[in-house]
Motif scaffolding. Sequence first.
Motif, PDB file in Angstrom:
ATOM      1  N   HIS A  65       0.716  -1.323  -0.149  1.00 52.88           N
ATOM      2  CA  HIS A  65      -0.046  -0.131   0.039  1.00 52.88           C
ATOM      3  C   HIS A  65       0.853   1.156   0.182  1.00 52.88           C
ATOM      4  O   HIS A  65       1.212   1.824   1.553  1.00 52.88           O
ATOM      5  CB  HIS A  65      -1.038   0.040   1.072  1.00 52.88           C
ATOM      6  N   PRO A  66       1.493   1.820  -1.255  1.00 55.43           N
ATOM      7  CA  PRO A  66       2.695   2.928  -0.715  1.00 55.43           C
ATOM      8  C   PRO A  66       1.754   4.032  -0.616  1.00 55.43           C
ATOM      9  O   PRO A  66       0.037   4.433  -0.520  1.00 55.43           O
ATOM     10  CB  PRO A  66       2.507   3.155  -2.510  1.00 55.43           C
ATOM     11  N   GLU A  67       1.963   4.913  -0.070  1.00 57.12           N
ATOM     12  CA  GLU A  67       1.807   5.854   0.952  1.00 57.12           C
ATOM     13  C   GLU A  67       1.499   7.432  -0.072  1.00 57.12           C
ATOM     14  O   GLU A  67       0.319   8.268  -0.318  1.00 57.12           O
ATOM     15  CB  GLU A  67       2.535   6.734   1.856  1.00 57.12           C
ATOM     16  N   ASP A  68       2.707   7.925  -1.491  1.00 59.15           N
ATOM     17  CA  ASP A  68       2.311   8.573  -1.871  1.00 59.15           C
ATOM     18  C   ASP A  68       1.417   8.377  -2.105  1.00 59.15           C
ATOM     19  O   ASP A  68       0.571   6.902  -3.544  1.00 59.15           O
ATOM     20  CB  ASP A  68       3.319   8.509  -2.710  1.00 59.15           C
ATOM     21  N   VAL A  69      -0.097   9.581  -2.289  1.00 60.17           N
ATOM     22  CA  VAL A  69      -1.384   9.142  -3.313  1.00 60.17           C
ATOM     23  C   VAL A  69      -0.782   9.232  -5.166  1.00 60.17           C
ATOM     24  O   VAL A  69      -1.763   8.867  -6.013  1.00 60.17           O
ATOM     25  CB  VAL A  69      -1.682  10.767  -3.470  1.00 60.17           C
ATOM     26  N   PHE A 220      -9.466  -5.158   4.372  1.00 63.19           N
ATOM     27  CA  PHE A 220      -9.571  -4.413   3.923  1.00 63.19           C
ATOM     28  C   PHE A 220      -8.610  -3.644   5.959  1.00 63.19           C
ATOM     29  O   PHE A 220      -9.781  -2.526   6.383  1.00 63.19           O
ATOM     30  CB  PHE A 220     -10.639  -3.195   4.551  1.00 63.19           C
ATOM     31  N   SER A 221      -8.165  -4.655   6.273  1.00 57.61           N
ATOM     32  CA  SER A 221      -7.536  -4.346   7.810  1.00 57.61           C
ATOM     33  C   SER A 221      -6.391  -3.551   7.831  1.00 57.61           C
ATOM     34  O   SER A 221      -6.379  -2.718   9.156  1.00 57.61           O
ATOM     35  CB  SER A 221      -7.148  -5.994   8.985  1.00 57.61           C
ATOM     36  N   ALA A 222      -6.378  -2.898   6.255  1.00 57.21           N
ATOM     37  CA  ALA A 222      -4.932  -1.872   6.828  1.00 57.21           C
ATOM     38  C   ALA A 222      -6.143  -0.690   6.267  1.00 57.21           C
ATOM     39  O   ALA A 222      -5.045   0.693   6.618  1.00 57.21           O
ATOM     40  CB  ALA A 222      -3.956  -1.998   6.084  1.00 57.21           C
ATOM     41  N   GLY A 223      -7.090  -0.249   6.252  1.00 57.76           N
ATOM     42  CA  GLY A 223      -8.030   0.614   6.162  1.00 57.76           C
ATOM     43  C   GLY A 223      -8.012   0.507   4.604  1.00 57.76           C
ATOM     44  O   GLY A 223      -7.890  -0.168   3.448  1.00 57.76           O
ATOM     45  N   PHE A 224      -8.580   2.125   4.014  1.00 55.76           N
ATOM     46  CA  PHE A 224      -8.790   1.994   3.189  1.00 55.76           C
ATOM     47  C   PHE A 224      -8.928   2.849   2.282  1.00 55.76           C
ATOM     48  O   PHE A 224      -8.819   3.038   0.849  1.00 55.76           O
ATOM     49  CB  PHE A 224     -10.829   2.623   2.707  1.00 55.76           C
ATOM     50  N   THR A 225      -7.347   3.563   2.445  1.00 52.52           N
ATOM     51  CA  THR A 225      -6.805   5.193   1.466  1.00 52.52           C
ATOM     52  C   THR A 225      -6.367   4.636   0.746  1.00 52.52           C
ATOM     53  O   THR A 225      -6.481   5.404  -0.553  1.00 52.52           O
ATOM     54  CB  THR A 225      -5.904   5.348   2.716  1.00 52.52           C
ATOM     55  N   GLY A 226      -5.708   2.862   0.709  1.00 51.92           N
ATOM     56  CA  GLY A 226      -4.724   3.132  -0.633  1.00 51.92           C
ATOM     57  C   GLY A 226      -6.120   2.834  -1.790  1.00 51.92           C
ATOM     58  O   GLY A 226      -5.631   3.289  -3.044  1.00 51.92           O
ATOM     59  N   ALA A 227      -6.985   2.085  -1.606  1.00 55.56           N
ATOM     60  CA  ALA A 227      -8.061   1.419  -2.491  1.00 55.56           C
ATOM     61  C   ALA A 227      -8.613   2.854  -2.440  1.00 55.56           C
ATOM     62  O   ALA A 227      -9.238   3.382  -4.516  1.00 55.56           O
ATOM     63  CB  ALA A 227      -9.187   1.257  -2.061  1.00 55.56           C
ATOM     64  N   LEU A 228      -9.272   3.719  -2.002  1.00 54.47           N
ATOM     65  CA  LEU A 228      -9.703   5.625  -2.472  1.00 54.47           C
ATOM     66  C   LEU A 228      -8.755   6.443  -3.094  1.00 54.47           C
ATOM     67  O   LEU A 228      -9.085   7.216  -4.152  1.00 54.47           O
ATOM     68  CB  LEU A 228      -9.774   5.855  -1.141  1.00 54.47           C
ATOM     69  N   ASN A 229      -7.404   5.983  -2.822  1.00 57.20           N
ATOM     70  CA  ASN A 229      -5.818   7.087  -3.943  1.00 57.20           C
ATOM     71  C   ASN A 229      -6.651   6.626  -4.965  1.00 57.20           C
ATOM     72  O   ASN A 229      -5.811   7.239  -6.107  1.00 57.20           O
ATOM     73  CB  ASN A 229      -4.424   6.688  -3.003  1.00 57.20           C
ATOM     74  N   TRP A 230      -6.995   5.450  -5.567  1.00 56.94           N
ATOM     75  CA  TRP A 230      -7.402   5.491  -6.947  1.00 56.94           C
ATOM     76  C   TRP A 230      -8.168   6.516  -7.981  1.00 56.94           C
ATOM     77  O   TRP A 230      -7.575   6.668  -8.511  1.00 56.94           O
ATOM     78  CB  TRP A 230      -7.966   4.062  -7.158  1.00 56.94           C
ATOM     79  N   TYR A 231      -9.662   6.752  -6.570  1.00 53.00           N
ATOM     80  CA  TYR A 231     -10.180   7.682  -6.922  1.00 53.00           C
ATOM     81  C   TYR A 231      -9.645   9.330  -7.318  1.00 53.00           C
ATOM     82  O   TYR A 231      -9.644  10.283  -7.883  1.00 53.00           O
ATOM     83  CB  TYR A 231     -11.500   8.016  -6.154  1.00 53.00           C
ATOM     84  N   ARG A 232      -8.979   9.469  -6.242  1.00 49.66           N
ATOM     85  CA  ARG A 232      -8.190  11.056  -6.210  1.00 49.66           C
ATOM     86  C   ARG A 232      -7.117  10.712  -7.063  1.00 49.66           C
ATOM     87  O   ARG A 232      -6.743  12.334  -7.457  1.00 49.66           O
ATOM     88  CB  ARG A 232      -7.237  10.476  -4.903  1.00 49.66           C
ATOM     89  N   ASN A 233      -6.736   9.929  -8.327  1.00 52.50           N
ATOM     90  CA  ASN A 233      -6.252  10.703  -9.261  1.00 52.50           C
ATOM     91  C   ASN A 233      -6.861  10.326 -11.351  1.00 52.50           C
ATOM     92  O   ASN A 233      -6.155  10.391 -12.112  1.00 52.50           O
ATOM     93  CB  ASN A 233      -5.152   8.847  -9.421  1.00 52.50           C
ATOM     94  N   LEU A 234      -7.950  10.427 -10.658  1.00 54.71           N
ATOM     95  CA  LEU A 234      -8.973  10.192 -11.970  1.00 54.71           C
ATOM     96  C   LEU A 234      -8.771  11.745 -12.832  1.00 54.71           C
ATOM     97  O   LEU A 234      -8.249  11.112 -13.726  1.00 54.71           O
ATOM     98  CB  LEU A 234     -10.563  10.230 -11.345  1.00 54.71           C
ATOM     99  N   ASP A 235      -8.278  12.999 -12.313  1.00 58.70           N
ATOM    100  CA  ASP A 235      -8.593  13.844 -12.955  1.00 58.70           C
ATOM    101  C   ASP A 235      -6.661  13.809 -13.332  1.00 58.70           C
ATOM    102  O   ASP A 235      -6.072  14.698 -14.233  1.00 58.70           O
ATOM    103  CB  ASP A 235      -8.661  15.710 -12.720  1.00 58.70           C
TER     104      ASP A 235
END
Length: 317
Positions: A65-69, A220-235
């Motif tokens: 789960h890389p930290e960088d968006v 998802f024991s490590a949370g949802f941030t990695g998965a949500l970062n996919w959406y943060r790259n849409l633009d």
Amino acid sequence: MVQHRFIDVNGIRLHIAEEGSGPLVVLLHGFPESWHSWQHQFGPLAAAGFHVVAPDQRGYGSSDHPEDVDAYSIFHLVGDVVGLIGELGEERAFVVGHDWGAPVAWHTALFRPDLVRGVAGLSVPPPFRGTRPPLRAMDEMFDGRFYWNYFARPGVADAEFGRDPRTTLRKFFHLASADSGAAGQPLVDPERGWLADMPDPEVLPAWFTERDLDALTESFSAGFTGALNWYRNLDRNWELTAPWHGARVTAPALYVYGDRDVVPAFPGTPELIARLPALMPNLVREPLELAGCGHWTQQERPDEVNAALVEFLTSLS
């Protein structure tokens, strides 16, 4: 029997599940899922003579789960697939994706047609780059309430979904299934969050058991941030793919969707689906619409999906 191992690709470590031998078929899950979403496909595809591999994609499950968006751009995601094909000792592969996995599969075929023997997408149709950044367009169209825009707010959905992952996932899977009867665009009150008004089923649908929910919750024991970062790259993805504006997927292709899936009803998508046969001459058949099927295509309707995939894959092998 499904086996598990880890493979280093593209600077990260991916967990993969695999079964069978023969031509490689890479199965790419969506949000909020894991390799487990393909559990019903391993046996039938392996029995049909294929080496079936489903990774936890980056930001999910037991993979890194890389930290960088910025590490979740479409080029990173496709790079993982390209690296996986190579590390498995193959020069070409079939690529199949559901939900977010579908854009990764379609873009793998778009960017690297030399590697892709055939491509199939479930729920999300092939990519045709629009004229405006998608987050900005949806923000203006729905006054900031479209779920992509909610997901893109740093830390907000992460915190809401992470407070009780099991309840979050139970609600998500019910809402987007044919069982919920939900209709309309997926809009969120940005102040209340999404889960507050989302129905919580007392009984899970037959196709999604408590055991399935256990496995998904653990992933998802490590949370949802990695998965949500996919959406943060849409633009950002829209900007990065400018060189492919107007390009078409040329590999043999299959598209399958449910008639009760909200994704094919996104603005402009029904019109795109209707035009696919004309836009994509290598679509092997008319888009396959599954009656009474919601968003979780290969889980809600495994027999029909498996039959379509086996026919598609064997016809090209």
